[in-house]
Design a protein around this motif. Sequence first.
Motif, PDB file in Angstrom:
ATOM      1  N   THR A 141       0.809  -1.233   0.000  1.00  0.00           N
ATOM      2  CA  THR A 141       0.000   0.000   0.000  1.00  0.00           C
ATOM      3  C   THR A 141       0.832   1.269   0.000  1.00  0.00           C
ATOM      4  O   THR A 141       0.623   2.160  -0.823  1.00  0.00           O
ATOM      5  CB  THR A 141      -0.943   0.015   1.222  1.00  0.00           C
ATOM      6  N   MET A 142       1.794   1.352   0.898  1.00  0.00           N
ATOM      7  CA  MET A 142       2.561   2.601   1.049  1.00  0.00           C
ATOM      8  C   MET A 142       3.467   2.859  -0.151  1.00  0.00           C
ATOM      9  O   MET A 142       3.999   1.926  -0.760  1.00  0.00           O
ATOM     10  CB  MET A 142       3.374   2.560   2.341  1.00  0.00           C
ATOM     11  N   GLN A 143       3.626   4.135  -0.457  1.00  0.00           N
ATOM     12  CA  GLN A 143       4.457   4.594  -1.554  1.00  0.00           C
ATOM     13  C   GLN A 143       5.570   5.489  -1.017  1.00  0.00           C
ATOM     14  O   GLN A 143       5.501   5.947   0.129  1.00  0.00           O
ATOM     15  CB  GLN A 143       3.602   5.367  -2.566  1.00  0.00           C
ATOM     16  N   PRO A 144       6.626   5.731  -1.807  1.00  0.00           N
ATOM     17  CA  PRO A 144       7.688   6.639  -1.355  1.00  0.00           C
ATOM     18  C   PRO A 144       7.108   7.974  -0.873  1.00  0.00           C
ATOM     19  O   PRO A 144       6.257   8.560  -1.528  1.00  0.00           O
ATOM     20  CB  PRO A 144       8.542   6.811  -2.607  1.00  0.00           C
ATOM     21  N   GLY A 145       7.559   8.414   0.291  1.00  0.00           N
ATOM     22  CA  GLY A 145       7.077   9.669   0.861  1.00  0.00           C
ATOM     23  C   GLY A 145       5.956   9.481   1.861  1.00  0.00           C
ATOM     24  O   GLY A 145       5.633  10.411   2.623  1.00  0.00           O
ATOM     25  N   ASP A 146       5.332   8.292   1.885  1.00  0.00           N
ATOM     26  CA  ASP A 146       4.253   8.029   2.843  1.00  0.00           C
ATOM     27  C   ASP A 146       4.827   7.831   4.242  1.00  0.00           C
ATOM     28  O   ASP A 146       6.016   7.535   4.425  1.00  0.00           O
ATOM     29  CB  ASP A 146       3.455   6.786   2.442  1.00  0.00           C
ATOM     30  N   THR A 147       3.937   7.969   5.246  1.00  0.00           N
ATOM     31  CA  THR A 147       4.351   7.870   6.653  1.00  0.00           C
ATOM     32  C   THR A 147       3.493   6.847   7.382  1.00  0.00           C
ATOM     33  O   THR A 147       2.286   6.769   7.164  1.00  0.00           O
ATOM     34  CB  THR A 147       4.204   9.234   7.357  1.00  0.00           C
ATOM     35  N   ALA A 148       4.136   6.065   8.268  1.00  0.00           N
ATOM     36  CA  ALA A 148       3.416   5.138   9.143  1.00  0.00           C
ATOM     37  C   ALA A 148       3.771   5.473  10.590  1.00  0.00           C
ATOM     38  O   ALA A 148       4.951   5.643  10.916  1.00  0.00           O
ATOM     39  CB  ALA A 148       3.786   3.688   8.834  1.00  0.00           C
ATOM     40  N   VAL A 149       2.748   5.577  11.432  1.00  0.00           N
ATOM     41  CA  VAL A 149       2.949   5.926  12.844  1.00  0.00           C
ATOM     42  C   VAL A 149       2.569   4.731  13.711  1.00  0.00           C
ATOM     43  O   VAL A 149       1.496   4.151  13.552  1.00  0.00           O
ATOM     44  CB  VAL A 149       2.107   7.154  13.244  1.00  0.00           C
ATOM     45  N   PHE A 150       3.449   4.376  14.649  1.00  0.00           N
ATOM     46  CA  PHE A 150       3.216   3.280  15.578  1.00  0.00           C
ATOM     47  C   PHE A 150       3.200   3.812  17.003  1.00  0.00           C
ATOM     48  O   PHE A 150       3.883   4.788  17.319  1.00  0.00           O
ATOM     49  CB  PHE A 150       4.317   2.222  15.460  1.00  0.00           C
ATOM     50  N   ALA A 151       2.455   3.137  17.881  1.00  0.00           N
ATOM     51  CA  ALA A 151       2.385   3.576  19.274  1.00  0.00           C
ATOM     52  C   ALA A 151       3.728   3.371  19.973  1.00  0.00           C
ATOM     53  O   ALA A 151       4.148   4.198  20.780  1.00  0.00           O
ATOM     54  CB  ALA A 151       1.278   2.828  20.016  1.00  0.00           C
ATOM     55  N   GLU A 152       4.408   2.244  19.674  1.00  0.00           N
ATOM     56  CA  GLU A 152       5.713   1.968  20.261  1.00  0.00           C
ATOM     57  C   GLU A 152       6.399   0.877  19.446  1.00  0.00           C
ATOM     58  O   GLU A 152       5.771   0.182  18.652  1.00  0.00           O
ATOM     59  CB  GLU A 152       5.587   1.551  21.725  1.00  0.00           C
ATOM     60  N   ILE A 153       7.695   0.736  19.668  1.00  0.00           N
ATOM     61  CA  ILE A 153       8.493  -0.225  18.916  1.00  0.00           C
ATOM     62  C   ILE A 153       7.916  -1.630  19.011  1.00  0.00           C
ATOM     63  O   ILE A 153       7.822  -2.362  18.021  1.00  0.00           O
ATOM     64  CB  ILE A 153       9.953  -0.229  19.426  1.00  0.00           C
ATOM     65  N   SER A 154       7.518  -2.044  20.222  1.00  0.00           N
ATOM     66  CA  SER A 154       7.054  -3.412  20.428  1.00  0.00           C
ATOM     67  C   SER A 154       5.744  -3.698  19.721  1.00  0.00           C
ATOM     68  O   SER A 154       5.342  -4.857  19.603  1.00  0.00           O
ATOM     69  CB  SER A 154       6.904  -3.702  21.926  1.00  0.00           C
ATOM     70  N   ARG A 155       5.030  -2.657  19.245  1.00  0.00           N
ATOM     71  CA  ARG A 155       3.802  -2.868  18.484  1.00  0.00           C
ATOM     72  C   ARG A 155       4.092  -3.212  17.024  1.00  0.00           C
ATOM     73  O   ARG A 155       3.212  -3.671  16.301  1.00  0.00           O
ATOM     74  CB  ARG A 155       2.933  -1.603  18.515  1.00  0.00           C
ATOM     75  N   MET A 156       5.322  -3.002  16.605  1.00  0.00           N
ATOM     76  CA  MET A 156       5.653  -3.228  15.204  1.00  0.00           C
ATOM     77  C   MET A 156       5.794  -4.710  14.896  1.00  0.00           C
ATOM     78  O   MET A 156       5.245  -5.202  13.914  1.00  0.00           O
ATOM     79  CB  MET A 156       6.946  -2.485  14.848  1.00  0.00           C
ATOM     80  N   ALA A 157       6.554  -5.427  15.737  1.00  0.00           N
ATOM     81  CA  ALA A 157       6.803  -6.840  15.474  1.00  0.00           C
ATOM     82  C   ALA A 157       7.269  -7.511  16.761  1.00  0.00           C
ATOM     83  O   ALA A 157       7.470  -6.855  17.783  1.00  0.00           O
ATOM     84  CB  ALA A 157       7.844  -7.000  14.372  1.00  0.00           C
ATOM     85  N   GLY A 158       7.474  -8.841  16.679  1.00  0.00           N
ATOM     86  CA  GLY A 158       7.787  -9.601  17.876  1.00  0.00           C
ATOM     87  C   GLY A 158       9.261  -9.821  18.142  1.00  0.00           C
ATOM     88  O   GLY A 158       9.615 -10.543  19.060  1.00  0.00           O
ATOM     89  N   GLY A 159      10.137  -9.213  17.366  1.00  0.00           N
ATOM     90  CA  GLY A 159      11.558  -9.420  17.608  1.00  0.00           C
ATOM     91  C   GLY A 159      12.405  -8.369  16.917  1.00  0.00           C
ATOM     92  O   GLY A 159      11.947  -7.667  16.005  1.00  0.00           O
ATOM     93  N   THR A 160      13.647  -8.281  17.348  1.00  0.00           N
ATOM     94  CA  THR A 160      14.550  -7.257  16.820  1.00  0.00           C
ATOM     95  C   THR A 160      14.747  -7.375  15.316  1.00  0.00           C
ATOM     96  O   THR A 160      14.701  -6.381  14.587  1.00  0.00           O
ATOM     97  CB  THR A 160      15.915  -7.356  17.517  1.00  0.00           C
ATOM     98  N   LEU A 161      14.987  -8.594  14.837  1.00  0.00           N
ATOM     99  CA  LEU A 161      15.247  -8.782  13.414  1.00  0.00           C
ATOM    100  C   LEU A 161      14.061  -8.332  12.563  1.00  0.00           C
ATOM    101  O   LEU A 161      14.240  -7.721  11.502  1.00  0.00           O
ATOM    102  CB  LEU A 161      15.584 -10.244  13.127  1.00  0.00           C
TER     103      LEU A 161
END
Length: 214
Positions: A60-80
């Motif tokens: 969906t997202m294109q160059p220049g688009d922005t995504a906002v997350f509440a916190e890092i841990s909401r993005m995924a389940g691990g560092t990698l």
Amino acid sequence: MVNYAYLRVSTDQQDVDNQRYGILEYANRNSITNLQFVEDTVSRKVKWRERRIGDLLLKTMQPGDTAVFAEISRMAGGTLQVLEMLEHASNHQMHIHVVKQNMKFDDSMNSRIMAIVFGMAAEIEREFISLRTKEALAKRKADGVTLGRPKGKAETVKLDAHREEIMRYLKKDISKRAIAKLLDCSKSTLYNWLEREGLNKKKPKTAKATGTPS
């Protein structure tokens, strides 16, 4: 340019509301307008590419688009996984904002370093939480506390609050499958509640009229 806000929806409505409020407050401070919220109900244990956030970043997202997350841990389940997401966003000129850490990630070296630090911090925090939970459960077990759900039927259940609504649907002969969808619950949850309330009886079939020709 389009601005998106990602919510990882859990069973705790207050937690979801806190995510939404924090993102909106951050967006207002940073002049990020016209947010399009994307809600995801899948556990963060599922790989990010297989979740709605994967569809957002990869399709969906294109160059220049922005995504906002509440916190890092909401993005995924691990560092990698977090680093994969940030790397993809950086390579495609997408902007990532993280509210709790008050961070903006782009293709700069500083952003890459901060991504590693915060991703590791989130993973370490989850490990400590898991360890504390296991230790607390072990202590309760050692103290003779019975763990798990108590035996027997619960005095109240989730659907009790919807009793009048359910009765209204039943009187209108709405199918149980449809009622479950209207209540946003599984069919088994509805069937168990009906059984508990003695309402799961099948309607007797109407006998067909028979007669002898005159």
